[in-house]
Structure formats: structure tokens, C-alpha cells
Design a protein around this motif. Structure first.
Motif, PDB file in Angstrom:
ATOM      1  N   LYS A 133       0.808  -1.160  -0.044  1.00 25.34           N
ATOM      2  CA  LYS A 133       0.003   0.028   0.107  1.00 25.34           C
ATOM      3  C   LYS A 133       0.681   1.230  -0.133  1.00 25.34           C
ATOM      4  O   LYS A 133       0.404   2.336  -0.529  1.00 25.34           O
ATOM      5  CB  LYS A 133      -0.804  -0.087   1.297  1.00 25.34           C
ATOM      6  N   LYS A 134       1.944   1.187   0.632  1.00 23.92           N
ATOM      7  CA  LYS A 134       2.718   2.186   0.765  1.00 23.92           C
ATOM      8  C   LYS A 134       3.673   2.484  -0.431  1.00 23.92           C
ATOM      9  O   LYS A 134       4.094   1.516  -1.074  1.00 23.92           O
ATOM     10  CB  LYS A 134       3.657   2.159   2.095  1.00 23.92           C
ATOM     11  N   LEU A 135       3.883   3.410  -0.864  1.00 29.93           N
ATOM     12  CA  LEU A 135       4.663   3.752  -1.915  1.00 29.93           C
ATOM     13  C   LEU A 135       6.194   3.766  -1.553  1.00 29.93           C
ATOM     14  O   LEU A 135       6.998   4.614  -2.082  1.00 29.93           O
ATOM     15  CB  LEU A 135       4.439   5.068  -2.636  1.00 29.93           C
ATOM     16  N   SER A 136       6.456   3.160  -0.560  1.00 32.00           N
ATOM     17  CA  SER A 136       8.005   2.876  -0.201  1.00 32.00           C
ATOM     18  C   SER A 136       8.730   1.700  -0.303  1.00 32.00           C
ATOM     19  O   SER A 136       9.638   1.568  -0.034  1.00 32.00           O
ATOM     20  CB  SER A 136       7.910   3.297   1.254  1.00 32.00           C
ATOM     21  N   TYR A 137       7.644   0.960  -0.962  1.00 30.65           N
ATOM     22  CA  TYR A 137       8.394  -0.424  -0.986  1.00 30.65           C
ATOM     23  C   TYR A 137       8.490  -0.701  -2.630  1.00 30.65           C
ATOM     24  O   TYR A 137       7.426  -0.689  -3.252  1.00 30.65           O
ATOM     25  CB  TYR A 137       7.617  -1.579  -0.495  1.00 30.65           C
ATOM     26  N   TYR A 138       9.555  -1.103  -3.280  1.00 28.60           N
ATOM     27  CA  TYR A 138       9.393  -1.291  -4.969  1.00 28.60           C
ATOM     28  C   TYR A 138      10.170  -2.814  -5.046  1.00 28.60           C
ATOM     29  O   TYR A 138      10.843  -3.023  -4.180  1.00 28.60           O
ATOM     30  CB  TYR A 138      10.163  -0.052  -5.459  1.00 28.60           C
ATOM     31  N   LYS A 139       9.803  -2.978  -6.328  1.00 34.61           N
ATOM     32  CA  LYS A 139      10.416  -4.389  -6.725  1.00 34.61           C
ATOM     33  C   LYS A 139      10.910  -3.826  -8.012  1.00 34.61           C
ATOM     34  O   LYS A 139      10.074  -3.289  -9.020  1.00 34.61           O
ATOM     35  CB  LYS A 139       9.291  -5.496  -6.575  1.00 34.61           C
ATOM     36  N   CYS A 140      11.878  -4.568  -8.412  1.00 38.04           N
ATOM     37  CA  CYS A 140      12.463  -4.620  -9.763  1.00 38.04           C
ATOM     38  C   CYS A 140      11.419  -4.981 -10.538  1.00 38.04           C
ATOM     39  O   CYS A 140      10.922  -6.196 -10.607  1.00 38.04           O
ATOM     40  CB  CYS A 140      13.798  -5.166  -9.775  1.00 38.04           C
ATOM     41  N   THR A 141      11.246  -4.226 -11.570  1.00 40.90           N
ATOM     42  CA  THR A 141      10.316  -4.747 -12.800  1.00 40.90           C
ATOM     43  C   THR A 141      10.782  -5.658 -13.681  1.00 40.90           C
ATOM     44  O   THR A 141       9.902  -6.251 -14.605  1.00 40.90           O
ATOM     45  CB  THR A 141       9.565  -3.485 -13.518  1.00 40.90           C
ATOM     46  N   SER A 142      12.036  -5.781 -13.655  1.00 42.48           N
ATOM     47  CA  SER A 142      12.509  -7.135 -14.484  1.00 42.48           C
ATOM     48  C   SER A 142      12.041  -8.287 -14.264  1.00 42.48           C
ATOM     49  O   SER A 142      12.228  -8.845 -13.047  1.00 42.48           O
ATOM     50  CB  SER A 142      13.994  -6.852 -14.380  1.00 42.48           C
ATOM     51  N   ALA A 143      11.570  -8.954 -15.236  1.00 42.50           N
ATOM     52  CA  ALA A 143      11.174 -10.340 -14.869  1.00 42.50           C
ATOM     53  C   ALA A 143      11.973 -11.273 -14.183  1.00 42.50           C
ATOM     54  O   ALA A 143      13.143 -11.387 -14.437  1.00 42.50           O
ATOM     55  CB  ALA A 143      10.644 -11.035 -16.346  1.00 42.50           C
ATOM     56  N   GLY A 144      11.323 -11.741 -13.053  1.00 47.39           N
ATOM     57  CA  GLY A 144      12.351 -12.677 -12.293  1.00 47.39           C
ATOM     58  C   GLY A 144      13.411 -12.178 -11.495  1.00 47.39           C
ATOM     59  O   GLY A 144      14.046 -12.708 -10.817  1.00 47.39           O
ATOM     60  N   CYS A 145      13.656 -10.854 -11.618  1.00 44.45           N
ATOM     61  CA  CYS A 145      14.619 -10.169 -10.837  1.00 44.45           C
ATOM     62  C   CYS A 145      13.949 -10.124  -9.183  1.00 44.45           C
ATOM     63  O   CYS A 145      12.627  -9.233  -9.116  1.00 44.45           O
ATOM     64  CB  CYS A 145      15.030  -8.816 -11.391  1.00 44.45           C
ATOM     65  N   PRO A 146      14.562 -10.396  -8.422  1.00 40.43           N
ATOM     66  CA  PRO A 146      14.162 -10.420  -7.270  1.00 40.43           C
ATOM     67  C   PRO A 146      14.530  -8.781  -6.208  1.00 40.43           C
ATOM     68  O   PRO A 146      14.183  -8.960  -5.136  1.00 40.43           O
ATOM     69  CB  PRO A 146      14.995 -11.800  -6.436  1.00 40.43           C
ATOM     70  N   VAL A 147      15.154  -8.237  -6.886  1.00 37.69           N
ATOM     71  CA  VAL A 147      15.547  -7.174  -5.957  1.00 37.69           C
ATOM     72  C   VAL A 147      14.288  -6.301  -5.546  1.00 37.69           C
ATOM     73  O   VAL A 147      13.567  -5.996  -6.457  1.00 37.69           O
ATOM     74  CB  VAL A 147      16.538  -6.381  -6.838  1.00 37.69           C
ATOM     75  N   ARG A 148      14.450  -5.917  -4.508  1.00 36.84           N
ATOM     76  CA  ARG A 148      13.177  -5.106  -4.017  1.00 36.84           C
ATOM     77  C   ARG A 148      14.289  -3.839  -3.339  1.00 36.84           C
ATOM     78  O   ARG A 148      15.368  -3.960  -2.896  1.00 36.84           O
ATOM     79  CB  ARG A 148      12.485  -5.722  -3.089  1.00 36.84           C
ATOM     80  N   LYS A 149      13.278  -2.685  -2.896  1.00 39.34           N
ATOM     81  CA  LYS A 149      14.129  -1.727  -2.505  1.00 39.34           C
ATOM     82  C   LYS A 149      12.783  -0.939  -1.613  1.00 39.34           C
ATOM     83  O   LYS A 149      11.678  -1.250  -1.725  1.00 39.34           O
ATOM     84  CB  LYS A 149      14.754  -0.847  -3.258  1.00 39.34           C
ATOM     85  N   HIS A 150      13.383  -0.378  -0.449  1.00 45.21           N
ATOM     86  CA  HIS A 150      12.344   0.146   0.165  1.00 45.21           C
ATOM     87  C   HIS A 150      13.146   1.649   0.581  1.00 45.21           C
ATOM     88  O   HIS A 150      14.279   1.835   0.649  1.00 45.21           O
ATOM     89  CB  HIS A 150      12.152  -0.421   1.739  1.00 45.21           C
ATOM     90  N   VAL A 151      12.322   2.412   0.428  1.00 52.74           N
ATOM     91  CA  VAL A 151      12.655   4.059   0.646  1.00 52.74           C
ATOM     92  C   VAL A 151      11.967   4.663   1.738  1.00 52.74           C
ATOM     93  O   VAL A 151      10.725   4.510   1.694  1.00 52.74           O
ATOM     94  CB  VAL A 151      12.102   4.700  -0.881  1.00 52.74           C
ATOM     95  N   GLU A 152      12.640   5.375   2.425  1.00 54.98           N
ATOM     96  CA  GLU A 152      11.971   5.924   3.438  1.00 54.98           C
ATOM     97  C   GLU A 152      12.883   7.175   4.022  1.00 54.98           C
ATOM     98  O   GLU A 152      13.993   7.314   3.445  1.00 54.98           O
ATOM     99  CB  GLU A 152      12.078   5.148   4.893  1.00 54.98           C
ATOM    100  N   ARG A 153      12.511   8.152   4.613  1.00 51.54           N
ATOM    101  CA  ARG A 153      13.087   9.070   5.212  1.00 51.54           C
ATOM    102  C   ARG A 153      13.951   8.837   6.404  1.00 51.54           C
ATOM    103  O   ARG A 153      13.328   8.056   7.395  1.00 51.54           O
ATOM    104  CB  ARG A 153      12.248  10.373   5.485  1.00 51.54           C
ATOM    105  N   ALA A 154      14.951   9.049   6.535  1.00 47.40           N
ATOM    106  CA  ALA A 154      15.750   9.087   7.618  1.00 47.40           C
ATOM    107  C   ALA A 154      15.052   9.582   8.804  1.00 47.40           C
ATOM    108  O   ALA A 154      14.484  10.993   8.703  1.00 47.40           O
ATOM    109  CB  ALA A 154      17.203   9.482   7.658  1.00 47.40           C
TER     110      ALA A 154
END
Length: 679
Positions: free
Chosen positions: A483-504
DNA sequence: AGCCTTTGACCAGCG
DNA sequence: TCGCTGGTCAAAGGC
């Protein structure tokens, strides 16, 4: 307690965060060499962890942690520079928020560059006692640094930084290197792969491979069972470990006798069986007059050192000549135990360095007190070596997993430590620690025992960048998660990389981006992709170079780096076959780790949308190397990181983020050495 | 004799 | 204040 598995963000226990603290570039006014140190700190996720659904992230992520807790965890360290932190499952230990300022990174800077940049490379740690440059054995991230290296490799272009140079930079780098490496393999590789460095006991220094050899050699060859043998006076085990091999010609570098051990004389002044420790702890003092250095050694029943803690800084030279007396030593402190890597630990304000050998800890107090000066640098490298319990595959996996990014190694190292906290027990929800009920000592023991069972997870890297924009262009394409726009996943097929963005939490200007996993693909083609390699010469000389502390005898950069662009080869996914030899052999013999690469960094113009490269997570880079089919140690991309010196720096770099937002200059991540005049 | 280890006692910090 | 714990002291003994 939130199970993060659904979002794939579980198991926070092994998150690694790379956080740049501002001090990194701040010249140490006190003149202390250790003022700028890459620091690792733990980022812990406390109860609640990353509640993606609710967006409860910030508060749970804690960077840093008390010295005591890190100490207790035997995996922590405290420093002021680049923090290699990790998010870990909540444990019984408190997780005070990091207080040290964080380095802000202009948006134009590739996280990958940062992570894979020389500053993030393992530093040769001078022995805490001898000053001997010792490298994390078998560490894919390791770099063999030796005062004589460049001499030995001079015919190769003098690409190897002098020891002094590296030593001076040592504070700049702080890594933990998981060395999950099969001993036999290491030995085999050491024995078969370009043993050049091993040949020359005078001018050659062992490559990482050789160090590995030393390590494993000592372990499996010299004395397969109890390499350390019976404790001897002043023995610190580790040094002896290697020294034995050295005496046998296997470790030409050490240049110190076995008796010398770590080069210092120690007097045992006490022994105690501390609670939580299975083995008795011996207390040693340096016998040198006025030297207050102490060390604590814990040995297993079979005589094997399970933990060594050095405290204080020698204010004198080693009692015995050593080929590798580090400048640190000469000036004051040395740390790192031969054959091991170390991580800084801090206790009561004193920084302790932890050196892990075979998942054993050797801690070196690095409060660096010398002549009244107290140093609190915290360079750290934790290398796990010769884990007897780990299968080659596991170890290889660990290396492979960590190959992607330097920080990963630390992550893995942390894995070891954190696994001790139960990580290996299975997935751990961020909201709680399965081992919460267990005492730290118990967990420690379990962890040590269950080293083999540790799980190697995808690297998690946290980068804090000062930017007005939440989402930094790292070159990859992401889609939001949850729900939050702070978690992202790489859109590349099969790519497991994810990232989370937040403010310190402590600095809303800082964006903390946490990456997990490794990209299984190249950076999506973008209009800016080529910039990574094409912008090297665009910067004014004054700002395009980051010259780390120069030291006398520093080999000049090779012509090919005259453009001040650091060309690293990306760490490719490591194969079982190539990993060890390549990893171990590269450093000392080729240009993978050149002086220029180390203390010169060039940053590209702060262009928008500069790809963050792969953030060191891309594993499908397989550039070959003349000597090896892979160059696992260093990033393959030019290090084009715009930097500015914080504070007194003459290098004022600023920039804009990917979105054109002005962002502050990098405050620093190169540590403490004055940068003025370095360009 | 000197240096080291051993070992129990002591001390200080902390909860 | 008390107990626990880690660290240190110092006497005794060994090499």
C-alpha cells in the motif's frame, strides 16, 4: 509481529545498510589518522519491523546501536564514517538510534559506486599488534595490501598501492567479509593459482589468496586440529596461527617469528571464566613499558582461540622486527590480528575490533589511545574463515552471495553473527526474534555451533542519501509494492531485487533506500546509462577527483586512470571454481585494486537520472580478467562519484538528484584524512 | 633472577 | 543495598 515473507522483505536480520556519515570526509582536525573510518553499524528492526502494510518502517530501523550491544553481538562496530549497517531481527539488545550524521550523497552518485567504490573495499587491516597488513582471508572482497606489494608488482605497473597508502586509507574502509570458504578449496587454490606472491618472501606479499592460504594453511595444514596449539606467552593465537605457516615458508609476509607472534610481548595477568562464555578468558597486558594495551583471549578447550579482544593502542613498535609494521603501528595503533579480519567493537567508549577467525571473534579495542589521544575510529572487517562446519557449497554460496557488493560481505559476516541470533533458525519475522527468549551467550554459542547452517540471503544494502526526492534513480525500474509507496520491486522479470525507500528519522532530508537482492539483469537501457562511463572527463579536475590521502611512496595512477576515473570491474557472480583463486589472487597481482582506484575517485557531473548502476547487486556481470575469468572484488564500473569535502573541504561538490533537485554535497564517506592537497 | 602463568581475591559498574 | 559480572591485582609457583 509481522511476517514479512509475504512481501519478500522478511528476514531482516541480515540486512546490511551502508550509511555514509559525514565525518567521512572531514579531515580529522586532531590529526588522528583514524578519524575517518568506514563504520559499520547495525540497523536493527525492532518489533514491528518493516510493516509494509502499515508503512511502519522508519522507527523500527535503527542505525547504529550501542557499543555495548554490538559488542555483545560480537558483530558490531562503531565508527564514524560509512556505516555498514544492517537491519536485523529484533534481538534482546537495545538498538539506539544512530546518532552519527549520515553522509549525504548527491543524486548523481551511484549507490553502486559507493558500495563498490574503493572506499568500500576491504581495508587491509594492520595487525592490532604487529601492524602486519592482514587481509580477510578468502574474502572475495579482500584486498591484499602490503608495504612491499607494489614493489613486488612494480613490474606490473605499480598498480598496487603501497602499504602505507592503503594503511592510511584503512580508516576509510570498513567492511566485514564473510569468508565462507572451504579450506580445502582455499588451499587448493592457493597452492595452484599463481602463487607468485607466495614465492617471494621478501618482496612479495600474499595476495588475498595467499592470505587465505595462510589462514587455511594454518588451520588445516599446520595443525588441522588445534592450530593454535597450546597458548604461549603473548600468544594471540591468530598470529601464531599464521606465523607457524610463515615459519614454514608458507607465509612469507609475516616476517615475524612465531615467538614474536603478534610482535608484542604480553603478560597474562588474569584469567577468568566469564559468564556466557564456554571457555575461560585470559587477560594479557602488553609488557612494553607505558603501553597499556591489553587483550583478552578466550580459548576453547582444545586451545583454539575463540575470541581475542585487543584494547588500546600500542605506543611503541613491535618488540620484534616485522616486515609489515604498519604506519599505524608506528604511529600508534595497530589492529587486526594476523590472518583475520577485524571489526571494530566498542566498549565503554573504546572501540573494539573484532576479528573473526573461523567465526571466532577477535576483537581489538581500537580506542587508539596514544599518548593521551584517544582514537575512536572503527575500521572493521570481519572475516569468517575456515568454517569447518560449512560445506564448500555453503561457503561458496556465501561468497557468491556476497560477491555482488562489498557491503554484502559485511552482510554475510553479519549473517554469521546475526545468524547467531537465530537467523539460521529460519525465517524471522521482523517483529520479533525467535531467539528473544534466549540469552545472548546462548545464542552466541548456538550461532557459533550452527555456523554451517546459516542461511545466506540476498544482500541488503541501505544507502542513505540526502535528497529531496524520495525515489532516487538507480538505473533500474521499479514498481511499488504494498500500500505504501515506499516499497518497490524491480520490474525486470524474475529479478528479485526490491527496495524500500524511507526518510531518515533523524534527518528528513535523507532518503534511506534499502535494497535487497541482486539484479539478475543489466541495468535497463536508459539514455543515461552510458554516462557512467562517459562522464569521467567532464568534471573539472578540482571536483572530479577524490583523492584519498596521499602518502609517500604512493604509486602514481596508471595512465589509464589518468582521467581519474576509477575503473573497477564489476564483481561478477562468482562461480565455485573461479571464485577463490580469482578473488584471492587478484589483489596483489593485477590492477583490480590499484592505488588510483583506492584513493582516487572521480565523480561524474551530477546529472539527473544517472543510473545507480546495479548498486552492486547485479550478479550477471562476468567480465573476464586476464588472470581470471572474473573480477569479483571490485566494481566494474568507473567510480564516478561526485564528492565534496564536508566542512573544510576545498572540494565543493553539489548536485542535483535525478529529478533535478538540488542536493547537498556529499559530506563524506572517505574518511578522515584531509583531502586538501590530495587532488 | 627474571619473566611468565596460575589462581583466588578484590574492585567497580550495573541492574 | 545487594548480587552479579567483568576486569584487575597480586601472591605463589614454574620455567
Amino acid at each position: 509481529m509481522l511476517e514479512m515473507g509475504e512481501n519478500g522483505w522478511g528476514d531482516f536480520d541480515d540486512w546490511t545498510a551502508l550509511v555514509m556519515s559525514p565525518q567521512g570526509l572531514i579531515p580529522d582536525e586532531s590529526g588522528e589518522k583514524f578519524g575517518n573510518v568506514v563504520v559499520k553499524k547495525e540497523v536493527k528492526v525492532e518489533e514491528g519491523g518493516w510493516d509494509i502494510e502499515n508503512g511502519n518502517v522508519g522507527p523500527e530501523v535503527r542505525i547504529g546501536g550501542s557499543i555495548a550491544e554490538r559488542r555483545a553481538a560480537k558483530c558490531g562496530f562503531n565508527a564514524s564514517m560509512i556505516e555498514v549497517a544492517r537491519v536485523r531481527a529484533p534481538g534482546p539488545l537495545p538498538s539506539p538510534r544512530a546518532r552519527s550524521p549520515l553522509v549525504t550523497i548527491p543524486s548523481g552518485i551511484s549507490p553502486t559506486a559507493l558500495l563498490d567504490s574503493p572506499v568500500m573495499l576491504p581495508n587491509p587491516l594492520p595487525s592490532p599488534t604487529t601492524g602486519t597488513v592482514t587481509l580477510p582471508p578468502l574474502s572475495h572482497e579482500s584486498v591484499v595490501l602490503n608495504p612491499t606489494t607494489h614493489a613486488a608488482h612494480g613490474d606490473r605497473g605499480g598498480q598496487i598501492p603501497s602499504y602505507q597508502t592503503l594503511a592510511s586509507m584503512q580508516p576509510l574502509m570498513d567492511f566485514e567479509f564473510p569468508v565462507e570458504f572451504p579450506k580445502d578449496t582455499a588451499l587448493r587454490n592457493c597452492a595452484t593459482d599463481s602463487p607468485v606472491e607466495v614465492k617471494d618472501s621478501t618482496n612479495m606479499i600474499p595476495s588475498a589468496r595467499c592470505v587465505a592460504l595462510q589462514s587455511c594453511h594454518a588451520d588445516s595444514v599446520v595443525n588441522p586440529i588445534t592450530p593454535l596449539g597450546e597458548p604461549t606467552s603473548g600468544d594471540d593465537g591468530v598470529a601464531e596461527h599464521l606465523l607457524e605457516g610463515n615459519q614454514k615458508g608458507a607465509f612469507p609476509l609475516m616476517g615475524i617469528s612465531k615467538n614474536a607472534e603478534d610482535g608484542y610481548n604480553w603478560r597474562k595477568y588474569g584469567q577468568k571464566h566469564v559468564k556466557g562464555s564456554e571457555f575461560p578468558r585470559s587477560y594479557y597486558k602488553c609488557t612494553h613499558p607505558d603501553c597499556l594495551v591489553k587483550k583478552k583471549v578466550e580459548r576453547s578447550h582444545d586451545g583454539q582461540i575463540t575470541e581475542i579482544v585487543y584494547k588500546g593502542a600500542h605506543n611503541h613498535h613491535t618488540s620484534q622486527p616485522s616486515l609489515l609494521v604498519s604506519p599505524f603501528l608506528q604511529n600508534e595503533v595497530l589492529d587486526s590480528v594476523d590472518g583475520g579480519s577485524s571489526s571494530v567493537k566498542a566498549e565503554d567508549g573504546a572501540v573494539w575490533r573484532s576479528i573473526q577467525l573461523g567465526c571466532k571473534d577477535i576483537k581489538v579495542d581500537a580506542d587508539w589511545r596514544v599518548d593521551g589521544l584517544e582514537r575512536t575510529s572503527s575500521t572493521s572487517i570481519v572475516t569468517e574463515t575456515s568454517d569447518p562446519l560449512s560445506t564448500p557449497q555453503e561457503k561458496t554460496k556465501g561468497v557468491l552471495e556476497s560477491a555482488g557488493t562489498p557491503e554484502l560481505s559485511s552482510t554475510l559476516a553479519r549473517h554469521d553473527c546475526d545468524d547467531k541470533d537465530g537467523a539460521t533458525q529460519g525465517s524471522i519475522s521482523p517483529g520479533g526474534d525467535a531467539d528473544d527468549e534466549e540469552s545472548e551467550p546462548k545464542r552466541r554459542k548456538l550461532a557459533e555451533i550452527n555456523v554451517a547452517s546459516r542461511n545466506v540471503r540476498e544482500p541488503r544494502v541501505v544507502v542513505q542519501i540526502e535528497s529531496e526526492m524520495d525515489i532516487l534513480d538507480d538505473g533500474y525500474r521499479w514498481r511499488s509494492m504494498g500500500k505504501k509507496l515506499s516499497y518497490y520491486k524491480c520490474t525486470s522479470a524474475g529479478c528479485p531485487v526490491r527496495k524500500h525507500v524511507e526518510r531518515a528519522a533523524d534527518n528528513l532530508k535523507s532518503v534511506i533506500t534499502t535494497y535487497e537482492g541482486k539484479h539478475i539483469h543489466e541495468v535497463p537501457a536508459t539514455k543515461n546509462n552510458s554516462q557512467v562511463n562517459s562522464t569521467a572527463g567532464n568534471l573539472p579536475a578540482a571536483t572530479s577527483n577524490i583523492l584519498l590521502p596521499k602518502i609517500a611512496n604512493v604509486p602514481k595512477p596508471e595512465p589509464h586512470v589518468q582521467d581519474h576515473t576509477i575503473h573497477f570491474e564489476r564483481k561478477p557472480a562468482l562461480g565455485n571454481e573461479c571464485m577463490k583463486p580469482c578473488l584471492l589472487g587478484k589483489f596483489g597481482s593485477d590492477a583490480k585494486f590499484r592505488p588510483s582506484s583506492i584513493y582516487q575517485m572521480q565523480f561524474p557531473p551530477l546529472q539527473n537520472s544517472m543510473p545507480y548502476a546495479s548498486f552492486g547487486m547485479n550478479t550477471n556481470h562476468n567480465e573476464t580478467h586476464p588472470a581470471c575469468s572474473m573480477a569479483p572484488i571490485l566494481p566494474d564500473f568507473p567510480i564516478l562519484v561526485p564528492m565534496s569535502i564536508h566542512g573544510s573541504s576545498d572540494m565543493a561538490l553539489g548536485g542535483s538528484d535525478n529529478h533535478g533537485n538540488s542536493i547537498g554535497p556529499i559530506r563524506s564517506f572517505l574518511g578522515g584524512q584531509p583531502l586538501r592537497g590530495l587532488i
